[in-house]
Each structure stands twice: as structure tokens, then as C-alpha cells.
Design an enzyme around this catalytic site. Structure first.
Site, PDB file in Angstrom:
ATOM      1  N   ARG A 109      14.611  15.051  -3.199  1.00 52.01           N
ATOM      2  CA  ARG A 109      13.458  15.659  -3.557  1.00 52.01           C
ATOM      3  C   ARG A 109      13.210  16.523  -2.085  1.00 52.01           C
ATOM      4  NH1 ARG A 109       8.901  11.651  -4.389  1.00 52.01           N
ATOM      5  NH2 ARG A 109       9.341  11.313  -2.026  1.00 52.01           N
ATOM      6  N   TYR A 126       7.890  23.635  -8.819  1.00 57.08           N
ATOM      7  CA  TYR A 126       6.557  24.115  -8.911  1.00 57.08           C
ATOM      8  C   TYR A 126       5.666  24.099  -7.713  1.00 57.08           C
ATOM      9  CZ  TYR A 126       5.222  19.177  -8.900  1.00 57.08           C
ATOM     10  OH  TYR A 126       5.157  17.759  -8.393  1.00 57.08           O
TER      11      TYR A 126
END
Length: 504
Positions: A264, A297
Site C-alpha cells: 500500500r 482512489y
């Protein structure tokens, strides 16, 4: 046709050690990148200061025992004292709910100061309703730092098959109505609401004694103790409270490895736009394929984007006490080496040596109850129902826990106020915790199971759905709508009624 691919964001227990300083916050707030692997923090509200006993006496301190018969009618007019173990986001939100209702609470956090990661996550409108029930200040804290998805749709793309360029499914973004933010920003905002002195840092729980006197004696690694009326364990996926409550050898005492890892990063938005294109780069997109999938996003009103790559990593995880390790970017790139060029470009944006998180959950061995046999210790959030991030609802389940706990404790203590004896106080706490466990078990455990299934579907590992887009859609849609369409207020009212019934 609609898509249900929401924004899987890692749970507190799966967060990285990247942190951001909170320099304007009071005293001990700051960052420590070595301490937040499985526990996040945040806290503040303005109505009460804790009076919980926290002594530096050694573990051999004499606590005079009182016979059960003498306790039956013993007056106990002092304020009830609640301890929360774990100063993560759920622990702090729970504390804010108790403070909002005038309940005496102290939070014991193992880290020496507030820390949080720089990763992003999001909350649906149902989760925001739960925040409002906990305390309006919690929702206000979120809205100060969060923003809705600006694109009208959340879209699912096939990231693997050449020529499959159009979104296969999409739903109006208003359906879940996600508000996204940085975890660190939410912590900082929550920190503005916590009264000084509520959180005690550097408190590592070693053990507790849940004795017949109606008190719980907490023992910490630094030799100090604290005596309280009840304990709420919000200490994350590797919860010490859960392990003590169940016993070291109980199958549910420790979480299990899901054979999935995650990479991530919070990336510059312009880089994501360059990789995916203007339209996809500025929207909430998922790209799925064999043994992996990506989520990306934009974050709030910042020139940043959250990006996560999930991939299968079969076998065992070498060290279950350490859920992350540093690796080379090539291990992530290898997962998408045969994928479409735009997905490869997206993964190329990871830092050269990213952290890799092992995703654990409690799906295989769920706890039998969220409350101890005595009724004075309970667990919440990841400590009770650690989930994979594939339903984007792990944090939301913890917020729902907080809403119920604040409500039932307030209800029980109002009932108890007419008869302030030790036995009645114990009965009030037990009624509250049993009502909480009874109401929350089914929904939160179902989310754990369903989230695991959604991950398998996204990685084309589910035997029933395989790569069939329509079957994948139906499997996931059913599970997401059970999250989005849930009536939080009705659940809280049921919990309140159950608490009254158990107390009477």
C-alpha cells in the site's frame, strides 16, 4: 448493472509504520514509526477527566478480599470506572462515546505517544450514522478531514484480459456514499476532542484479575496497576485482552494468516493519473485478475491517491508477531507482470522498498463471545472480529461496536443509579456487555466471513464465480448491500432494550 467494488482499506492491525507528526496537538502527541504495526490511536472529548486508579505499586500489592455475602448489600456510590485497553481509532471513538455520556473512562495505550499511519481509508454513510450515535464530535472530526468520492460511480475493471477496457460494473457513488481521508488526518482531528489525561501512554497490559469483589485489577509491564469496574479491549488484531480472556491455548486467542499480502502507498495523484488516465486516475477504481487486484482512489481534497495491491502469497507467515516486512518493489511487480500495461504502470509507482503486510483475520476461529464469563471484560473492534479489508467495513464494524457499547453502558448505569450497591453495579455492567455481545456477534462475524469471500472473488479464486463477471457481481453485490442497507439506529435500539431486559 451496478458494481459493488468499494474501497478496501487496511484495518488498524494491518497498517504500516509510516507516520505523520501532529505538532500542534497537546503534549505526548507525535509519531513513532516503530510502535504502530497493529494498533492505531486517536482521542479527545471535553466533558470528563478520568479518575481511574493507576498505581505504581508492584503486582504483589494486597487487595483485601471481601466475602460474597458481605458484598450483596455493600453500598458503592462512587462513579463507575471503565478502562479501555488500546488507544487506536476504535478505542478512542469508544472513549468519546462514554465521555459524551458522562461515564468515567481511562484509555491505556502501549505506545509512548499518539501515532498513526499516512494511509487512506473511507467510511460509508452507515458508518457515519454510527459515529453520530457515538458522539456528534466523532462525526465532526471526520468531516473536518474527509471528502466524498467526486466521481459519480465506483467502477470495476478487468485488469488482466486484453481488450476488456470498459468498466464491467459500476454503481452510483451515492449508494455507499464513501467519505475518504488519511488515517493520520482523522487521528489528528479526533485528537482535538480528547480531554487531557484521558489517555495514559506507555501502558502495556500484561494481565488482569477479574475477581469476585466486582473489580478488575489491571497489571502493566511497567509494574503499575489499575483497579476498575469494567474493561473494554480495543487492542487490535493481536489483542492481549482477548488472549487473557480466552486463555493462551484457545483456538481463537490468535488470528490466522489468510495467505494474502498487501502493498500500500499514498501516491501523488498526478502519477496515478499518468498511469491510469485522466478519468480513472481521478475516480475510485478497482482492477481485478488472477491471484491479485488493485484499488486506487483520490484522498479527500489533497493531490494524493491511495493505492493498494493485494496478492496471494500461499503457505505460512514466518512470524505471526510481526505482520509486516520490507521487500523490494519487484515482488509486487511480479504479481502483475502479465497484466495490462496501465496496471503495471500503477504498481511501478510503489517506492523501491515498500512494506508488505500479511493479512490476518479471525475467520477460521471466531471468538465464542465478546464478553468474559464474569461479564466485566469485553472486546471490540479488531480484538473481537478482525476482518480482511475486502468489504471496506472493518473499521465501520468497530464504530458500530462503539455505538452499542456507549448506549448499553449508559442505559445500564441509569438503571443502576437507583440502587448503588456493589452487586447491582456488577449486574448493570454484565447486562450491558452481554447485550452488546448478543447484538453485535452475528453481524460483525458475518462481515469477517463475507470479506474473506469477496477477496477470493476479486482474485478469481472462488470456485463458484471463477472469472464470470455476472457471477462475481452477484456474489459481491449481495454482501455489500447487507453492509450499506443496515439500520444502525434500529440495532442500537434493540441493544438498549436487551440491556434493560437483562438488568431487570
Amino acid at each position: 448493472m451496478g458494481s459493488l467494488w468499494s474501497s478496501p482499506s487496511l484495518l488498524p492491525s494491518q497498517q504500516d509504520n509510516e507516520t505523520e507528526p501532529f505538532s500542534h496537538l497537546p503534549k505526548e502527541i507525535g509519531t513513532d514509526p516503530t510502535l504502530r504495526e497493529d494498533s492505531n490511536v486517536s482521542n479527545r472529548n471535553s466533558e470528563a477527566a478520568s479518575t481511574s486508579t493507576d498505581s505504581s505499586t508492584n503486582t504483589n500489592e494486597n487487595h483485601a478480599s471481601t466475602s460474597q455475602s458481605s458484598l450483596e448489600g455493600a453500598p458503592d456510590s462512587g462513579p463507575i470506572k471503565i478502562a479501555i485497553i488500546g488507544g487506536g481509532i476504535i478505542g478512542i471513538i469508544t472513549a468519546l462515546g462514554l465521555i459524551h455520556r458522562g461515564i468515567n473512562v481511562t484509555v491505556y495505550e502501549r505506545a509512548p505517544k499518539y501515532t498513526e499511519t499516512s494511509a487512506g481509508f473511507s467510511f460509508s454513510k452507515g458508518a457515519r450514522k454510527a459515529m453520530e450515535i457515538v458522539s456528534p464530535r466523532v462525526l465532526e472530526a471526520l468531516l473536518r478531514v474527509a471528502a466524498p468520492n467526486k466521481h459519480p460511480f465506483i467502477r470495476y475493471f478487468d485488469g488482466f484480459t486484453p481488450g476488456a477496457d470498459e468498466a464491467q460494473w459500476q454503481i452510483p457513488a451515492e449508494r455507499p456514499d464513501y467519505y475518504g481521508c488519511l488515517r493520520a488526518a482523522f487521528l489528528e482531528s479526533l485528537g482535538q476532542e480528547v480531554p487531557e489525561g484521558i489517555v495514559k501512554f506507555g501502558k502495556v497490559l500484561e494481565s488482569y484479575e477479574d475477581n469476585e469483589e466486582g473489580k478488575v485489577l489491571l497489571r502493566f509491564r511497567d509494574g503499575s496497576t489499575a483497579e476498575v469496574d469494567a474493561v473494554i479491549g480495543c487492542d487490535g488484531i493481536k489483542s492481549r485482552t482477548r488472549r487473557i480472556m480466552l486463555g493462551d491455548t484457545h483456538p481463537a486467542a490468535a488470528p490466522g494468516y489468510t495467505e494474502i499480502v498487501a502493498y500500500r502507498a499514498v501516491l501523488p495523484l498526478e502519477g496515478v493519473v499518468a498511469a491510469l488516465g485522466e478519468d480513472r486516475g481521478h475516480s475510485h477504481c478497482l482492477a481485478v485478475g488472477p491471484d491479485a487486484y488493485t484499488v486506487s482512489y483520490p484522498i479527500a481534497n489533497k493531490p494524493l491517491a491511495n493505492m493498494i495491491l493485494f496478492r496471494k502469497q500461499r503457505g505460512s507467515w514466518a512470524n505471526s508477531d510481526k505482520l509486516l516486512e520490507t521487500c523490494h518493489r519487484s515482488t509486487a511487480q511480479d504479481a502483475v507482470k502479465d497484466w495490462k500495461p496501465e496496471i503495471q504502470r500503477l504498481v511501478d509507482l510503489l517506492p523501491e522498498n515498500p512494506n508488505k503486510w500479511a493479512i490476518f483475520d479471525t475467520s477460521d476461529n471466531p471468538v465464542p463471545s465478546y464478553v468474559s464469563a464474569s461479564g466485566r471484560v469485553c472486546i471490540a473492534g479488531d480484538a473481537a472480529h478482525a476482518s480482511t479489508p475486502f468489504l471496506a467495513s472493518g473499521a465501520a464494524m468497530g464504530v458500530e461496536d462503539a455505538a452499542v457499547l456507549a448506549t448499553v453502558l449508559n442505559t445500564a448505569l441509569k438503571e443502576q443509579s437507583y440502587n448503588k450497591t456493589t452487586v447491582v453495579k456488577r449486574k448493570a455492567i454484565t447486562a450491558a456487555f452481554q447485550a452488546y455481545s448478543g447484538i453485535r456477534m452475528q453481524r460483525s462475524q458475518r462481515v469477517v466471513k463475507d470479506s474473506r469471500t469477496v477477496g477470493e472473488v476479486c482474485m478469481w479464486q472462488d470456485a463458484e464465480t471463477a472469472r464470470d463477471p455476472e457471477k462475481c457481481f452477484q456474489a459481491i453485490w449481495q454482501r455489500y448491500t447487507q453492509i450499506w442497507e443496515f439500520d444502525v439506529e434500529e440495532m442500537v435500539e434493540r441493544a438498549r432494550s436487551e440491556c434493560v431486559r437483562l438488568f431487570s
